[in-house]
Design a protein around this motif. Structure first.
Motif, short mmCIF file in Angstrom:
data_model
loop_
_atom_site.label_atom_id
_atom_site.label_comp_id
_atom_site.label_asym_id
_atom_site.label_seq_id
_atom_site.Cartn_x
_atom_site.Cartn_y
_atom_site.Cartn_z
N ARG A 31 4.03 -10.51 5.90
CA ARG A 31 4.15 -8.71 5.53
C ARG A 31 4.95 -8.45 6.89
NH1 ARG A 31 0.26 -4.34 5.46
NH2 ARG A 31 -1.30 -5.04 6.18
N ASP A 68 8.30 -6.38 6.55
CA ASP A 68 8.12 -4.87 6.72
C ASP A 68 9.25 -4.97 8.23
OD1 ASP A 68 5.78 -4.32 5.40
OD2 ASP A 68 4.28 -4.81 7.11
N SER A 101 6.60 0.24 -0.27
CA SER A 101 7.20 1.31 0.92
C SER A 101 8.61 0.73 0.80
CB SER A 101 6.14 0.66 2.13
OG SER A 101 6.34 -0.64 2.33
N SER A 124 3.25 -3.22 1.19
CA SER A 124 3.86 -3.01 1.50
C SER A 124 5.61 -3.26 0.37
CB SER A 124 3.70 -4.87 2.22
OG SER A 124 5.78 -5.70 2.85
N ARG A 180 9.15 6.35 0.03
CA ARG A 180 9.68 6.42 1.37
C ARG A 180 10.12 8.02 1.21
NH1 ARG A 180 8.17 2.73 4.09
NH2 ARG A 180 8.44 4.15 5.73
N ARG A 187 12.91 -4.81 6.10
CA ARG A 187 13.80 -4.33 4.83
C ARG A 187 14.87 -3.77 5.27
NH1 ARG A 187 7.88 -1.31 5.26
NH2 ARG A 187 8.49 0.25 7.14
N THR A 242 -0.48 6.71 7.79
CA THR A 242 0.68 6.91 7.53
C THR A 242 0.39 5.47 6.72
OG1 THR A 242 2.16 5.62 8.73
CG2 THR A 242 1.98 8.12 8.23
N ARG A 279 -0.29 2.67 1.11
CA ARG A 279 -1.78 1.72 0.51
C ARG A 279 -2.11 2.40 -1.13
NH1 ARG A 279 -4.64 -2.05 2.34
NH2 ARG A 279 -3.49 -2.99 4.72
N ARG A 295 4.88 2.82 10.69
CA ARG A 295 5.58 1.64 11.13
C ARG A 295 7.19 2.71 11.51
NH1 ARG A 295 1.41 -0.38 9.64
NH2 ARG A 295 1.60 -2.75 8.47
N ASP A 296 8.01 3.72 11.06
CA ASP A 296 8.65 4.43 11.12
C ASP A 296 8.58 5.85 12.25
OD1 ASP A 296 7.34 5.21 8.77
OD2 ASP A 296 9.16 5.77 7.85
O1 DC Z 1 -0.61 -0.26 8.11
P1 DC Z 1 -1.01 -0.54 6.75
O2 DC Z 1 -0.48 -2.12 6.90
O3 DC Z 1 -1.95 -0.07 6.78
O4 DC Z 1 0.06 -0.68 6.01
C1 DC Z 1 0.48 -0.95 4.95
C2 DC Z 1 2.26 -1.59 4.51
O5 DC Z 1 2.09 0.03 4.94
C3 DC Z 1 2.67 -1.81 5.50
O6 DC Z 1 2.84 -2.81 4.77
C4 DC Z 1 4.17 -1.31 5.42
C5 DC Z 1 3.33 -0.18 4.89
N1 DC Z 1 4.09 1.10 6.36
C6 DC Z 1 5.38 2.08 6.00
O7 DC Z 1 6.31 1.26 5.19
N2 DC Z 1 5.88 2.42 6.94
C7 DC Z 1 4.43 3.36 7.26
N3 DC Z 1 4.84 4.49 8.11
C8 DC Z 1 3.25 2.75 7.25
C9 DC Z 1 3.24 1.65 6.62
#
Ligand code: DC
Length: 231
Positions: free
Chosen positions: A190, A194, A113, A110, A119, A197, A45, A50, A140-141
Motif C-alpha cells: 500500500r 500511495d 485513490s 488505495s 480524486r 502513483r 480523508t 475507503r 496523504r495529500d
Molecule cells: O489513511 P487510510 O489508510 O484510511 O487511507 C486509505 C487509502 O486512501 C490509502 O491507501 C490512500 C488513500 N488516501 C489518499 O489517496 N489520499 C488521502 N488524502 C487519504 C487517503
C-alpha cells in the motif's frame, strides 16, 4: 491535479492544520487528539477513499471502468456525523464506519485513490468541509494538493517495523486472525502504491514539518505539534 481553490477562498489558512503520512505513522490518533484539544473539526480523508472503495466493491465495477466509477462517485453521498468524541461516516445514509475498516477495503481504497476522477470529487468535498470552520485534516495529500495554503502542515512518519507493529496490534484488537508477515506485506504494498502513483502521491509538502513518531507516544506528538503552532 485540479485547481479550483478559488471557489473555496473563504478557507482560513491559519485555522487549517494538515497532517499527512503513511499507514501506521500515528496520524489518525494524533489528528483526532489534536482536533479535540483545539476544538477544531477533524477530517479523516482516508475514510472517504475507503467509502468510495466500499461503494465500488459493492457495485462490482471494474477499476478500468472509468465512466461507471465517475458516475458512482458523482452520486455518492458521504457524510461525517460527530457524536461526542466519535465520528461516524455515512455512505448514502448507511453507517459504514465499521465496514470501511474491513481488511478487504485497505487495498481497494488505495486502488481507487489513484483514479483522477475519484480524486477530483473527493478534493472538492474536502475543500468544502475545510471552508466550514477550523479543521485538522489528515490524509496523504492534504498539505500538497487539497490545502496547499494551510499555514500549519505536518508530515508524520515512523520506522517500517514500528508502523507494522502498530497496524498488527490494531488488527489483532479487532479480533482478526492475521500474521505479522501478512500485515507487513500489505503495508509495504500500500505504501508503494500511495507513494508512487502519478496523482497526488504521498510525500511531504515543501513547507511541512516532519515528525518521526517512532519513539513518541500520541500525546507527545500532539504536544510537539501544539508547541510548533503557537511558536
Ligand atoms: O489513511 P487510510 O489508510 O484510511 O487511507 C486509505 C487509502 O486512501 C490509502 O491507501 C490512500 C488513500 N488516501 C489518499 O489517496 N489520499 C488521502 N488524502 C487519504 C487517503
Amino acid at each position: 491535479m485540479i485547481d479550483d481553490s478559488s471557489r473555496f477562498s473563504h478557507i482560513m489558512p491559519n485555522q487549517l492544520i494538515t497532517i499527512d503520512g503513511p499507514t501506521g505513522s500515528g496520524k489518525s490518533t494524533v489528528s483526532r487528539l489534536l482536533a479535540q484539544r483545539l476544538h477544531y473539526n477533524y477530517l479523516d480523508t482516508g475514510a472517504m477513499y475507503r467509502a468510495v472503495g466500499l461503494a465500488i466493491l459493492r457495485a462490482g465495477v471494474s477499476l478500468h471502468n472509468k465512466r461507471e466509477i465517475t458516475r458512482i462517485c458523482n452520486n455518492l453521498d458521504i457524510k461525517f456525523i460527530h457524536d461526542g468524541d466519535a465520528t461516524k461516516i455515512y455512505l448514502d445514509n448507511e453507517d459504514v464506519t465499521k465496514a470501511i475498516r474491513e481488511p478487504a477495503i485497505d487495498l481497494i481504497a488505495s486502488d481507487v485513490s489513484a483514479l483522477d476522477n475519484v480524486r477530483k470529487v473527493m478534493t472538492i468535498l474536502q475543500r468544502k468541509i475545510g471552508s466550514q470552520g477550523p479543521l485538522v485534516a489528515e490524509g496523504r495529500d492534504m498539505g500538497t494538493v487539497v490545502f496547499p495554503e494551510a499555514q500549519h502542515k505536518f508530515y508524520i512518519n515512523a520506522s517500517l517495523e514500528v508502523r507494522v507493529d502498530r497496524r498488527f496490534q490494531e488488527r489483532q484488537k479487532r479480533g482478526e486472525l492475521i500474521s505479522r508477515e501478512k500485515v507487513k506485506k500489505d503495508l509495504v504494498k500500500r505504501d508503494s502504491q500511495d507513494m508512487n502513483r502519478h496523482l497526488s502521491p504521498l510525500r511531504p509538502a515543501r513547507d511541512a514539518k516532519i515528525i518521526d513518531t517512532t519513539n513518541l507516544s500520541p500525546d507527545q506528538i500532539v504536544e510537539k505539534i501544539i508547541k510548533d503552532i503557537v511558536s
